[in-house]
Write an enzyme that holds these catalytic residues in place. Structure first.
Site, PDB file in Angstrom:
ATOM      1  N   LYS A  46      10.531  37.008   3.889  1.00 27.95           N
ATOM      2  CA  LYS A  46      10.172  38.391   4.736  1.00 27.95           C
ATOM      3  C   LYS A  46       9.562  39.194   4.368  1.00 27.95           C
ATOM      4  CE  LYS A  46       9.070  36.467   9.305  1.00 27.95           C
ATOM      5  NZ  LYS A  46       7.676  36.771   9.502  1.00 27.95           N
ATOM      6  N   SER A 274      13.110  24.967   7.305  1.00 25.99           N
ATOM      7  CA  SER A 274      11.854  25.339   7.773  1.00 25.99           C
ATOM      8  C   SER A 274      10.913  25.355   6.471  1.00 25.99           C
ATOM      9  CB  SER A 274      11.394  26.266   8.185  1.00 25.99           C
ATOM     10  OG  SER A 274      11.614  27.209   7.180  1.00 25.99           O
TER      11      SER A 274
END
Ligand code: PMP
Length: 326
Positions: A46, A274
């Site tokens: 991110k 993830s």
């Protein structure tokens, strides 16, 4: 950034250009490569959108220097935005559902941001609503809205995609990535499909998540422990374009957890859940390419390991599956 050896002026110069490393538990005939996004300064994928979106909003005049970004976020986006905001003279406020990891919330605060919690039961929808309310009450405030802002996809189209193609000399048969906002996968997929329209594109979600319904699958909605990917309401995932996706792969929590532990033990990767899910799915795609069940333009699969397990130690990520709080 491991690929830079000269001195750099700012931490923002270290965003992106992360290492691409072979995942060894995959078929020899169809290698899997993963991009290690924990090498970014905020230690997740991110950071890419934090830097790209704030720079673009300042350049386009959508955000003024000294203004404020207010973002609903599961955590990593907050850290990514906070790193960039701090260096670009922008204030940052983050609205985080309570269930997300405390480490992430502490890091956002350490970077000078304000963190506001919303009840877990209100989901991401509740956090999004609260962020817009706050933006109305705050002067010079913008909600970048990673769930709907095309700049999120563009950040990956401009950075992640080209980096993958450069590293592998364009030899990519399939792109596989977990979908939270789906910005990562959509940016990679658009870039990949521009290079070769036959590239196989697979989205990854936890079992219990509903992205699969966009491809017509009748899957039950359930809670899941994998953090950072999946959706309970696809209408909030405006960036996800099912037409660009050949397949949505569901990964059970247990498989993702087993795999993230295996990645640590056998391959030296300290990654979050993830990444465990992405690794399981990428291997499945590689096996299907090997077995002729998927027709891909090259015998190579790429995926993304979005962040590090250190971010989830307090949730018992390395404990047994039942003890892992997810
Ligand atoms: N993994 C983790 C740990 C994340 O925080 C995120 C972002 N929510 C993702 C994967 C998915 O990235 P994207 O939002 O680009 O789909």
């Amino acid at each position: 950034m491991t690929t830079h050896r000269e001195p750099l002026d700012s931490v923002l110069d270290t965003v992106g250009r992360t290492p691409l490393v072979r995942v060894h538990a995959a078929p020899d005939e169809v290698p899997v490569y993963a991009k290690l996004e924990s090498f970014n300064p905020g230690a997740s994928v991110k950071d890419r959108i934090g830097k790209y979106m704030i720079e673009q909003m300042l350049e386009r005049g959508e955000l003024e220097p000294g203004g404020t970004v207010i973002e609903p976020t599961a955590g990593n986006t907050g850290i990514g935005f906070a790193v960039a905001a701090g260096q670009l003279d922008v204030n940052a406020v983050f609205v985080v559902p309570e269930r997300f990891s405390k480490e992430k919330q502490q890091l956002m605060a350490a970077l000078g941001a304000e963190v506001i919690n919303t009840p877990t039961s209100d989901g991401m929808g509740g956090a999004i609503e609260r962020a817009y309310q706050l933006a109305e009450e705050t002067p010079n405030a913008v909600v970048p809205q990673q769930f709907g802002n095309p700049l999120n996809v563009e950040a990956h189209y401009e950075t992640t995609g080209p980096e993958l193609y450069e590293a592998l000399d364009g030899n990519i048969g399939a792109v596989v990535a977990g979908c939270g906002t789906a910005g990562t996968l959509m940016g990679m997929a658009k870039y990949a499909l521009d290079q070769n329209p036959d590239t196989y594109v697979a989205a990854v979600e936890p079992e219990g998540s509903l992205y699969s319904t966009t491809k017509g699958a009748d899957v039950p909605e359930e809670e899941y422990k994998i953090e950072g990917i999946g959706t309970h309401d696809t209408s909030t995932n405006e960036l996800f374009d099912p037409d660009l996706v050949d397949e949505v792969i569901q990964v059970p929590d247990k498989s993702a957890h087993d795999e993230l532990k295996r990645l640590g033990r056998e391959e030296g990767h300290l990654v979050g859940s993830s990444a465990g899910a992405a690794s399981v799915a990428a291997r499945q795609v590689a096996e299907k390419i090997r077995d002729g069940e998927i027709d891909a333009p090259a015998d190579t699969v790429v995926t993304i390991f979005p962040d590090s397990s250190e971010r989830y130690l307090s949730k018992g990520i390395y404990r047994s599956f039942t003890e892992w709080e997810g």
